[in-house]
Design an enzyme around this catalytic site. Sequence first.
Site, PDB file in Angstrom:
ATOM      1  N   HIS A  60      -3.397  -6.389 -10.185  1.00  0.00           N
ATOM      2  CA  HIS A  60      -2.514  -5.242 -10.402  1.00  0.00           C
ATOM      3  C   HIS A  60      -1.069  -5.730 -10.303  1.00  0.00           C
ATOM      4  CE1 HIS A  60      -5.631  -2.058  -9.968  1.00  0.00           C
ATOM      5  NE2 HIS A  60      -6.210  -2.967  -9.205  1.00  0.00           N
ATOM      6  N   THR A  96      -9.458   1.914  -6.026  1.00  0.00           N
ATOM      7  CA  THR A  96      -8.142   2.409  -6.428  1.00  0.00           C
ATOM      8  C   THR A  96      -8.107   2.848  -7.886  1.00  0.00           C
ATOM      9  OG1 THR A  96      -7.328   0.190  -7.029  1.00  0.00           O
ATOM     10  CG2 THR A  96      -7.005   0.921  -4.741  1.00  0.00           C
ATOM     11  N   HIS A 136      -7.478  -8.181  -6.258  1.00  0.00           N
ATOM     12  CA  HIS A 136      -8.581  -7.572  -5.511  1.00  0.00           C
ATOM     13  C   HIS A 136      -9.851  -8.373  -5.777  1.00  0.00           C
ATOM     14  CE1 HIS A 136      -6.451  -3.391  -5.598  1.00  0.00           C
ATOM     15  NE2 HIS A 136      -5.924  -4.215  -4.721  1.00  0.00           N
ATOM     16  N   HIS A 186      -6.994  -1.470 -18.430  1.00  0.00           N
ATOM     17  CA  HIS A 186      -6.174  -1.111 -17.280  1.00  0.00           C
ATOM     18  C   HIS A 186      -5.965  -2.291 -16.333  1.00  0.00           C
ATOM     19  CE1 HIS A 186     -10.428  -0.062 -16.378  1.00  0.00           C
ATOM     20  NE2 HIS A 186     -10.158  -0.636 -15.234  1.00  0.00           N
ATOM     21  N   HIS A 203      -9.736  -8.836  -9.902  1.00  0.00           N
ATOM     22  CA  HIS A 203      -8.823  -8.312 -10.916  1.00  0.00           C
ATOM     23  C   HIS A 203      -7.431  -8.147 -10.302  1.00  0.00           C
ATOM     24  CE1 HIS A 203     -10.507  -4.662  -8.960  1.00  0.00           C
ATOM     25  NE2 HIS A 203      -9.270  -4.213  -9.081  1.00  0.00           N
TER      26      HIS A 203
END
Length: 274
Positions: A131, A220, A148, A103, A129
């Site tokens: 997004h 999140t 993040h 993910h 990581h």
Amino acid sequence: MKHQKILPMFLSYVLILIAILLLSTTWTLAQEVEDETEFDYINGSKKGPLHWGELKKEWATCKNGIMQSPIDMADHKVRIVTKLGKLKKNYKPHNATLKNRGHDIQVKWEGDAGSININGTEFFLHQAHWHSPSEHTINGRRFAMEVHMVHESSKRKGKSKIAVVGLLYKIGRPDPLLAKLSKYIKSLVDTEGERSIGVINPSNIKFGGKKYYRYIGSLTIPPCTEGVIWTINKKIRSVSRAQMKLFREAVHDHAKRNARPIQLLNKREIHLYG
């Protein structure tokens, strides 16, 4: 005989002590879900963001929580303050690994990579990581990417706190750190795995501006744990379109995006230091 009785008792105490030490050093964020098959970001999927809180009882906060992240930082909801002070960073270069978690793509430092200081509390950096697109928005605008940087404080009374620093990216000049990581990311496209990437200096994730937003939110991804101290840098960094595309290709849960939808603010305050 007396020594024979003492030895087993001594060994038992040693084992108990080791167990306590292991538990006390376990990183709280190990609770972050690593198995990509357990949830996804696909619109309309039964395992998508709207259903995370229904998939496991341990994830109920994803549905019932009142301090969830990400949020929109709209000007009319932001209160400018000066008492937050300058964000104090003390990062150190350290060996790291790059992992495709399905993910997201994660850089994880294998030792002491330094810390940030928030209100007198030291939060130690563990991982970063990305997004794409961004999860947080500013005045309703969503950006190309978001990183993040996840930190955790030392345990007090058996508990620790989580602090995440977020930086937003727009399409523009290539990001130097992502350029350095690109060859490793390419080797992980659509593949579960982990690569040693040598020494990475967290300071190479450039903050830029001194203004930042601060609010209390959550992780999140499941289990959406609340009480996370969020710090979002107001300055927008840049990535190239090719870098953004590479990250989207590498994430292999078949979703074109890995950003959770915006969550309700629910009367929380958003502060802007500046």
